[in-house]
Design a protein around this motif. Structure first.
Motif, PDB file in Angstrom:
ATOM      1  N   UNK A   1     -75.606  61.361 -20.918  1.00  0.00           N
ATOM      2  CA  UNK A   1     -76.165  62.691 -20.796  1.00  0.00           C
ATOM      3  C   UNK A   1     -76.896  63.070 -22.078  1.00  0.00           C
TER       4      UNK A   1
ATOM      5  N   UNK B   1     -74.123  73.861 -31.889  1.00  0.00           N
ATOM      6  CA  UNK B   1     -73.156  73.563 -30.848  1.00  0.00           C
ATOM      7  C   UNK B   1     -72.948  74.631 -29.819  1.00  0.00           C
ATOM      8  N   UNK B   2     -73.383  75.823 -30.069  1.00  0.00           N
ATOM      9  CA  UNK B   2     -73.143  76.869 -29.089  1.00  0.00           C
ATOM     10  C   UNK B   2     -73.982  76.682 -27.841  1.00  0.00           C
ATOM     11  N   UNK B   3     -73.328  76.791 -26.713  1.00  0.00           N
ATOM     12  CA  UNK B   3     -74.005  76.839 -25.421  1.00  0.00           C
ATOM     13  C   UNK B   3     -75.017  75.718 -25.234  1.00  0.00           C
ATOM     14  N   UNK B   4     -74.503  74.531 -25.103  1.00  0.00           N
ATOM     15  CA  UNK B   4     -75.340  73.375 -24.829  1.00  0.00           C
ATOM     16  C   UNK B   4     -75.605  73.262 -23.331  1.00  0.00           C
ATOM     17  N   UNK B   5     -76.808  72.843 -23.003  1.00  0.00           N
ATOM     18  CA  UNK B   5     -77.217  72.693 -21.612  1.00  0.00           C
ATOM     19  C   UNK B   5     -77.515  71.221 -21.365  1.00  0.00           C
ATOM     20  N   UNK B   6     -76.916  70.708 -20.304  1.00  0.00           N
ATOM     21  CA  UNK B   6     -76.969  69.272 -20.039  1.00  0.00           C
ATOM     22  C   UNK B   6     -78.070  68.909 -19.049  1.00  0.00           C
ATOM     23  N   UNK B   7     -78.634  67.725 -19.260  1.00  0.00           N
ATOM     24  CA  UNK B   7     -79.525  67.142 -18.276  1.00  0.00           C
ATOM     25  C   UNK B   7     -78.737  66.501 -17.156  1.00  0.00           C
ATOM     26  N   UNK B   8     -79.447  65.957 -16.147  1.00  0.00           N
ATOM     27  CA  UNK B   8     -78.772  65.394 -14.977  1.00  0.00           C
ATOM     28  C   UNK B   8     -78.081  64.062 -15.252  1.00  0.00           C
TER      29      UNK B   8
ATOM     30  N   UNK C   1     -74.704  62.148 -25.161  1.00  0.00           N
ATOM     31  CA  UNK C   1     -73.307  61.921 -24.825  1.00  0.00           C
ATOM     32  C   UNK C   1     -73.196  60.726 -23.888  1.00  0.00           C
TER      33      UNK C   1
ATOM     34  N   UNK D   1     -69.540  62.350 -27.768  1.00  0.00           N
ATOM     35  CA  UNK D   1     -70.804  62.589 -28.457  1.00  0.00           C
ATOM     36  C   UNK D   1     -71.229  61.318 -29.183  1.00  0.00           C
TER      37      UNK D   1
ATOM     38  N   UNK E   1     -78.522  66.507 -28.199  1.00  0.00           N
ATOM     39  CA  UNK E   1     -77.287  65.721 -28.248  1.00  0.00           C
ATOM     40  C   UNK E   1     -77.349  64.621 -27.203  1.00  0.00           C
TER      41      UNK E   1
ATOM     42  N   UNK F   1     -66.003  62.518 -22.086  1.00  0.00           N
ATOM     43  CA  UNK F   1     -67.331  62.820 -22.616  1.00  0.00           C
ATOM     44  C   UNK F   1     -67.306  62.644 -24.132  1.00  0.00           C
TER      45      UNK F   1
ATOM     46  N   UNK G   1     -70.337  59.375 -20.905  1.00  0.00           N
ATOM     47  CA  UNK G   1     -69.143  59.763 -20.147  1.00  0.00           C
ATOM     48  C   UNK G   1     -68.622  58.579 -19.344  1.00  0.00           C
TER      49      UNK G   1
ATOM     50  N   UNK H   1     -76.321  63.582 -32.643  1.00  0.00           N
ATOM     51  CA  UNK H   1     -77.072  64.806 -32.445  1.00  0.00           C
ATOM     52  C   UNK H   1     -78.157  64.976 -33.501  1.00  0.00           C
TER      53      UNK H   1
END
Lengths: 113, 111
Positions: A91, A99-106, A35, A45, A33, A43, A37, A48
């Protein structure tokens, strides 16, 4: 294990220039994904991918924005030409199957002068 | 159009108190709910997920979901100054890949 990797972390450019943001998702994750912000809009989208295929790009603001995912471990978001209103933090996030439990980069903080 | 509403805050609580963060949503088809914590200048970090009505506890954090009232909350017990951050509520519809985020509530824990 390494998390989501993004580069560059900061980008300052002048209006009209091309900007390319890069992302490497978590190994084994098949959903990616992008994003944006901002203080005003929160935030949002942009696009994806699932299994390297763009599923929904309805959040991409204009034709100036494009995204690719040539393989499971790399994606780019390109802005050409860039404008001052594109200034934001971008991001990349990844997840396993949606969509469940997405982990973001810095994130990449983009400033367009 | 899915909407996720959060009080922007700031919410100030004294150290050691319970912080209560609330979120309402418009889409009754929403199935999965998440709380993310975002420190200033950092990326969102997933701290809780909840999928069924009721409470889910993880350490000092408790997520509460009431689908009938379209309401999800996050309680932080024994609040610490390190909990000071913006908390983002997010949700996902059944069979959907897409998370919809609220704009977040800024929490400040006062020592």
């Amino acid at each position: 294990d390494a998390g989501v990797i993004q580069s560059p972390r900061h980008e300052v450019t002048e209006m009209g220039q091309e900007v390319t943001l890069r992302c490497k998702p978590i190994s084994g994750h098949n959903s990616l994904f992008w994003y944006r912000q901002t203080m005003m809009r929160g935030l949002e989208l942009l696009i994806y991918f699932n299994n390297n295929v763009p599923i929904d790009d309805s959040g991409m603001p204009e034709d100036r924005f494009s995204a690719k995912m040539p393989n499971a471990s790399f994606s780019t978001l390109k802005i050409q030409p860039s404008e001052p209103r594109d200034s934001a933090v971008y991001f990349c996030a990844s997840s396993f199957n949606g969509g469940n439990e997405q982990f973001f980069g810095p994130g990449t903080r983009l400033t367009v002068l | 159009q899915k909407e996720v509403e959060q009080n922007s805050g700031p919410l100030s609580v004294p150290e050691g108190a319970i912080a209560s963060l609330n979120c309402t949503y418009s889409d009754r088809g929403s199935q999965s709910f998440f709380w993310y914590r975002q420190y200033s200048g950092k990326s969102p970090e997933l701290i809780m997920s909840i999928y069924s009505n009721g409470d889910k506890e993880d350490g000092r954090f408790t997520a509460q979901l009431n689908k009938a009232s379209q309401y999800v909350s996050l309680l932080i017990r024994d609040s610490q100054p390190s909990d000071s951050a913006t908390y983002l509520c997010a949700l996902c519809g059944a069979g959907s890949y897409q998370l919809t985020f609220g704009k977040g509530t800024k929490l400040s824990v006062i020592p």
